[in-house]
Design an enzyme around this catalytic site. Structure first.
Site, PDB file in Angstrom:
ATOM      1  N   HIS A 278      43.911  39.399  41.903  1.00 33.30           N
ATOM      2  CA  HIS A 278      43.963  39.758  40.479  1.00 33.30           C
ATOM      3  C   HIS A 278      45.197  40.652  40.267  1.00 33.30           C
ATOM      4  CE1 HIS A 278      42.890  40.331  36.454  1.00 33.30           C
ATOM      5  NE2 HIS A 278      41.714  40.921  36.549  1.00 33.30           N
TER       6      HIS A 278
ATOM      7  N   GLN B 142      45.767  42.921  37.014  1.00 34.54           N
ATOM      8  CA  GLN B 142      45.001  44.162  36.999  1.00 34.54           C
ATOM      9  C   GLN B 142      45.679  45.224  37.853  1.00 34.54           C
ATOM     10  OE1 GLN B 142      41.925  44.938  35.293  1.00 34.54           O
ATOM     11  NE2 GLN B 142      42.685  46.939  35.915  1.00 34.54           N
TER      12      GLN B 142
ATOM     13  N   ARG C  54      46.608  47.008  30.550  1.00 40.42           N
ATOM     14  CA  ARG C  54      46.708  45.571  30.791  1.00 40.42           C
ATOM     15  C   ARG C  54      47.682  44.960  29.777  1.00 40.42           C
ATOM     16  NH1 ARG C  54      42.610  42.637  33.239  1.00 40.42           N
ATOM     17  NH2 ARG C  54      43.988  40.856  32.820  1.00 40.42           N
TER      18      ARG C  54
ATOM     19  N   ASP D 275      34.404  48.326  41.427  1.00 38.69           N
ATOM     20  CA  ASP D 275      34.249  47.114  40.612  1.00 38.69           C
ATOM     21  C   ASP D 275      32.772  46.728  40.672  1.00 38.69           C
ATOM     22  OD1 ASP D 275      34.744  44.838  39.113  1.00 38.69           O
ATOM     23  OD2 ASP D 275      35.746  43.739  40.724  1.00 38.69           O
TER      24      ASP D 275
ATOM     25  N   ARG E 220      43.328  31.600  34.452  1.00 33.00           N
ATOM     26  CA  ARG E 220      42.245  32.444  34.987  1.00 33.00           C
ATOM     27  C   ARG E 220      41.190  31.486  35.517  1.00 33.00           C
ATOM     28  NH1 ARG E 220      40.072  37.795  34.150  1.00 33.00           N
ATOM     29  NH2 ARG E 220      37.794  37.816  34.117  1.00 33.00           N
TER      30      ARG E 220
ATOM     31  N   CYS F 247      38.035  48.337  36.853  1.00 33.40           N
ATOM     32  CA  CYS F 247      38.738  47.270  36.139  1.00 33.40           C
ATOM     33  C   CYS F 247      37.943  46.737  34.944  1.00 33.40           C
ATOM     34  CB  CYS F 247      39.076  46.131  37.103  1.00 33.40           C
ATOM     35  SG  CYS F 247      37.637  45.447  37.952  1.00 33.40           S
TER      36      CYS F 247
END
Length: 317
Positions: free
Chosen positions: A141, A144, A304, A236, A114, A276
């Site tokens: 991402h 996600q 997730r 987001d 990450r 998210c």
């Protein structure tokens, strides 16, 4: 070879860097595996397909969901996860990404990273002999997006033909959602202010993919037109990690891009609200929508875990 096919040709079958590398059939297979693993978890199935496997997790960006879901997922599958803060690794003190990849390949069975730079993840994958998973970069991402598709399938029973509307910054989450929708024959609309639209190259790739799958990509500055008829409304935070210096400006620029009780009236009656997380109530979403009956944000967060378990089994199993 056209640009979309060129992107497909770069795929390393044992890595998960972006959904551009996966076909619709492969994405469906991943989703079905996630559904099976989620059901097994609910039934307390004790199968341990990754017994003895170790996942190295490199974090240059802080995380709640990514760290906990991958670490828990490895534990539930019988494996082990090592948390590797970049400040604790020699990569934070000048060791090359290539050397780090080669060393970790001798110790662990997979790497999840990450970080900020997508090029760093690509370099890591190029030099590693083990699977590399993109846990998040500034450009994509994909973990996600897989969890989001899983959530939509659970709630709607299908993907193809649904309209997902994203309101806000054309960031990494928006890029991966756009790719996911294009791959699965969905309509993806994004409303963002001028100067905050998605990357033009990503949009071009997605438009080409959508033309082959029956999907559609729409880029606009008008939240109302984007939200009209939507099956899913998604947003987001307006300021992502690394953009803190821009926060005051972004709050001003995005003030008309909040998903609230007025905007959701334009979506379908049975719309889903997705985010998210983490969320800032009162900024990108009103508290009423965030905590309302259409919100599935915590189902997303749970998924997730299940989506990434499916990914881990596929890559490390």
């Amino acid at each position: 070879m056209n640009t979309a096919k060129a992107a497909e040709a770069k795929m390393k079958s044992n890595d998960f860097l972006t959904l551009l590398d996966y076909s619709p059939a492969e994405i469906n297979q991943l989703l079905q595996e996630a559904i099976i693993l989620k059901d097994k978890k609910l039934q307390n199935d004790s199968a341990l397909p990754l017994k003895g496997k170790v996942l190295g997790m490199i974090f240059e960006k802080s995380s709640t969901r990514t760290r906990v879901s991958f670490e828990t997922g490895m534990l539930q599958l019988g494996g082990h996860a090592l948390y590797l803060n970049s400040n604790d690794l020699q990569i934070g003190r000048g060791e090359t990404v290539a050397d780090t990849a080669k060393v970790l390949s001798r110790y662990v069975d997979g790497i999840m990273i990450r970080t900020f730079s997508h090029k760093m993840v690509e370099e890591l994958a190029e030099n590693a002999d083990i699977p590399v998973i993109n846990g998040l970069t500034d450009k994509y991402h994909p973990c996600q997006a897989i969890a989001d598709l899983l959530t939509i399938v659970e709630k709607k029973g299908e993907l193809k033909g649904l309209q997902l509307t994203y309101i806000g910054d054309g960031n990494n989450v928006a890029h991966s959602l756009m790719v996911a929708c294009a791959k699965m024959g969905m309509e993806f609309s994004i409303a963002a202010p001028e100067g905050y639209h998605p990357d033009k190259d990503v949009v071009s790739l997605c438009e080409e993919i959508a033309s082959q799958t029956g999907g559609k990509i729409t880029i606009t500055t008008d939240p109302v037109s984007a939200a009209t008829g939507a099956d899913i409304l998604y947003t987001d935070v307006w300021t992502s990690m690394g953009q803190e210096a821009e926060n005051a400006k972004r709050i001003e620029v995005f003030q008309d891009y909040q998903i609230n009780e007025d905007l959701v009236q334009y979506a379908k009656e049975d719309f889903l609200f997705m985010h998210c997380l983490p969320a800032h109530r009162g900024e990108e979403v009103s508290a009423g929508v965030m905590d309302g009956s259409h919100s599935v944000v915590f189902d997303q967060a749970e998924n997730r875990l299940h989506a990434q378990k499916a990914l881990l089994v596929q890559l490390l199993g």
